[in-house]
Motif scaffolding. Structure first.
Motif, PDB file in Angstrom:
ATOM      1  N   VAL A   2       3.436   4.479  -5.452  1.00 48.88           N
ATOM      2  CA  VAL A   2       4.469   3.534  -5.536  1.00 48.88           C
ATOM      3  C   VAL A   2       5.630   4.413  -5.761  1.00 48.88           C
ATOM      4  O   VAL A   2       5.572   5.386  -6.345  1.00 48.88           O
ATOM      5  N   HIS A  12       3.256  -3.371  -8.619  1.00 47.28           N
ATOM      6  CA  HIS A  12       1.683  -3.096  -7.634  1.00 47.28           C
ATOM      7  C   HIS A  12       1.516  -1.817  -8.815  1.00 47.28           C
ATOM      8  O   HIS A  12      -0.187  -1.710  -8.612  1.00 47.28           O
ATOM      9  N   GLU A  15      -1.772  -3.594 -11.061  1.00 41.26           N
ATOM     10  CA  GLU A  15      -2.152  -3.758 -10.444  1.00 41.26           C
ATOM     11  C   GLU A  15      -2.580  -2.980  -9.748  1.00 41.26           C
ATOM     12  O   GLU A  15      -3.712  -2.924  -9.168  1.00 41.26           O
ATOM     13  N   ALA A  16      -2.135  -1.936  -8.973  1.00 37.99           N
ATOM     14  CA  ALA A  16      -3.646  -0.690  -8.586  1.00 37.99           C
ATOM     15  C   ALA A  16      -4.659  -0.650  -9.178  1.00 37.99           C
ATOM     16  O   ALA A  16      -5.948  -0.200  -8.811  1.00 37.99           O
ATOM     17  N   ILE A 186       3.043   2.023  -1.060  1.00 35.37           N
ATOM     18  CA  ILE A 186       4.122   1.342  -1.749  1.00 35.37           C
ATOM     19  C   ILE A 186       5.545   1.283  -1.457  1.00 35.37           C
ATOM     20  O   ILE A 186       5.963   2.614  -2.975  1.00 35.37           O
ATOM     21  N   ALA A 188       8.475   0.346  -3.193  1.00 34.64           N
ATOM     22  CA  ALA A 188       9.385  -0.539  -4.198  1.00 34.64           C
ATOM     23  C   ALA A 188      10.731  -0.453  -4.392  1.00 34.64           C
ATOM     24  O   ALA A 188      11.263  -0.208  -5.969  1.00 34.64           O
ATOM     25  N   ASN A 338       7.710  -8.238   3.114  1.00 36.55           N
ATOM     26  CA  ASN A 338       6.804  -7.724   2.697  1.00 36.55           C
ATOM     27  C   ASN A 338       6.495  -7.111   3.934  1.00 36.55           C
ATOM     28  O   ASN A 338       6.257  -8.183   4.765  1.00 36.55           O
ATOM     29  N   ARG A 346       3.323   0.096   3.154  1.00 34.39           N
ATOM     30  CA  ARG A 346       4.337  -1.036   2.936  1.00 34.39           C
ATOM     31  C   ARG A 346       6.080  -1.437   2.334  1.00 34.39           C
ATOM     32  O   ARG A 346       5.829  -0.799   1.045  1.00 34.39           O
ATOM     33  N   VAL A 348       8.279  -3.242  -0.411  1.00 31.84           N
ATOM     34  CA  VAL A 348       7.932  -4.445  -0.622  1.00 31.84           C
ATOM     35  C   VAL A 348       9.083  -4.757  -1.684  1.00 31.84           C
ATOM     36  O   VAL A 348      10.167  -4.079  -1.993  1.00 31.84           O
ATOM     37  N   ALA A 363       2.346  -8.521  -6.393  1.00 34.77           N
ATOM     38  CA  ALA A 363       2.142  -7.416  -6.479  1.00 34.77           C
ATOM     39  C   ALA A 363       0.414  -7.623  -5.572  1.00 34.77           C
ATOM     40  O   ALA A 363       0.000  -7.584  -5.357  1.00 34.77           O
ATOM     41  N   VAL A 366       0.448  -9.077  -2.340  1.00 34.97           N
ATOM     42  CA  VAL A 366       0.609  -7.930  -1.851  1.00 34.97           C
ATOM     43  C   VAL A 366      -0.518  -6.991  -1.259  1.00 34.97           C
ATOM     44  O   VAL A 366      -0.575  -6.592   0.261  1.00 34.97           O
ATOM     45  N   LEU A 367      -1.069  -6.567  -1.939  1.00 34.37           N
ATOM     46  CA  LEU A 367      -1.834  -5.340  -2.439  1.00 34.37           C
ATOM     47  C   LEU A 367      -3.667  -6.186  -1.923  1.00 34.37           C
ATOM     48  O   LEU A 367      -3.988  -5.477  -0.817  1.00 34.37           O
TER      49      LEU A 367
END
Length: 371
Positions: A2, A12, A15-16, A186, A188, A338, A346, A348, A363, A366-367
């Motif tokens: 990220v 993100h 979440e990942a 990602i 960001a 996105n 990606r 975002v 997030a 997206v994932l």
């Protein structure tokens, strides 16, 4: 990987890692200093619309849980929208009809019991109980610290990404501290997406929105100290900023009246709103200006406009300013960027000024589509 340790990047990353992945966060500065710490700290969930509303209410639950896990201050304080004209009250009545209990109409006395508004101007208002407040200067660093303690979580601060190269099922990321291979990236970085993928930013219409904000002393309370103001405060100008209020036909009348009576507010795209920080001072804002490359100069007239309007809202004398700053965030016609500028990467960004409100809900979506 990220890229970016603001709230969108951290959302993100959290979440990942929660999905069992090994994640490296790379941040060019030694801490978050951008839009994620320069805002009102307001989870403005109820006034969103469309996909932003969906992301917002997912984010609400995640904010509350993260506050417990990462140990930062959070208030489920709601928002009071102050109506100072009949057309503003009509907007709130229309809004309350479709928000299924998430917006409760208030009479004049109920508004004044919650916020220290000028009694001579208040007609009524509404209370949005689902909204929250955090101190962004505390919350974002706390999330970063908590994230770094999780299994599979890694952070490289003061590390600049210099470019990407596509490989066979992986992406080579060149950084100021060496090369890294990631299965997925990602990006960001907010408004700075054009520094990496200018064509992606151009296609999406990404610009930088700059806004002037201040920290001021609160009006005095009965005991002589700062008045405690639990909810966030919105005004009629706020109705023009948040898409949820657009469902009301009366919003056109609000805009026309404010344009005729207070053209400076419209010219500066002011959202006159207030939140209180844990130390009792108030975050006051904000103006909006748009450019691909904003100028570096900070017009004092805009700060004076905010201070004058806040004094009128509270019916106080001049407010004492403790800090001034310029915020900046990505802005585009669509509320979210996105995009996949190259295989394995990606990009975002929340391109509507509601990153704190929606990132923790964006997030997972997206994932779901990227991993």
């Amino acid at each position: 990987m990220v890229v970016g340790a603001g709230i969108v990047g951290l959302a993100h990353a959290v979440e990942a890692v929660g999905r069992g992945l090994s994640v490296l966060v790379v941040e060019r500065d030694d801490r978050a200093v951008g839009a994620s710490v320069r805002n009102f700290g307001h989870g403005c969930f109820t006034a969103q619309d469309g996909e932003a509303l969906t992301y917002a209410f997912t984010a609400r639950e995640r904010w509350i849980q993260l506050a417990k896990e990462a140990d930062f201050w959070l208030r489920e304080s709601g928002t009071v929208v102050v109506a100072r004209a009949e057309d503003e009250q009509q907007v709130l009545e229309d809004f309350a009809q479709v928000r299924d209990g998430h917006a409760r109409l208030l009479d004049r006395d109920a508004v004044l019991a919650r916020v220290p508004a000028n009694p001579d101007e208040v007609l009524g208002g509404a209370f949005l109980p689902q909204d929250i407040r955090v101190d962004p200067r505390e919350a974002v660093p706390a999330i970063a610290r908590w994230y770094a303690e999780q299994r599979g979580a890694h952070v490289a601060w003061s590390t600049t990404v210099q470019g990407f190269e596509a490989g066979s099922g992986v992406t080579l990321v060149r950084t100021s501290r060496g090369d890294v291979v990631a299965t997925k990236v990602i990006l960001a970085v907010g408004h700075d997406v054009d520094r990496f993928f200018p064509e992606t930013a151009r296609t999406a219409g990404v610009q930088r929105c700059t806004l002037q904000m201040l920290r001021v002393d609160a009006p005095a309370g009965a005991a002589g100290g700062p008045r405690e103001i639990d909810p966030a405060i919105f005004t009629g100008t706020s109705m023009l900023r948040y898409n949820g209020f657009r469902l009301s036909p009366a919003l056109t009348a609000v805009r026309e009246r404010l344009t005729a009576q207070h053209p400076a507010l419209i010219d500066a795209a002011v959202n006159l709103m207030v939140t209180q920080r844990p130390d009792g001072t108030l975050t006051l804002g904000d103006t909006h200006a748009y450019a691909t490359t904003p100028g570096p100069f900070h017009p004092e007239a805009l700060d004076e406009l905010l201070l004058t309007e806040a004094a009128r809202l509270f019916a106080t004398g001049p407010l004492t300013v403790r800090e001034r700053w310029q915020g900046v965030y990505a802005s585009a016609p669509a509320p979210f960027l996105n995009a996949t500028p190259m295989p394995g990467v990606r990009a975002v960004s929340v391109t509507s000024g509601i990153g704190m409100t929606t990132a923790l809900g964006l997030a997972p979506r997206v994932l779901d589509s990227f991993l």
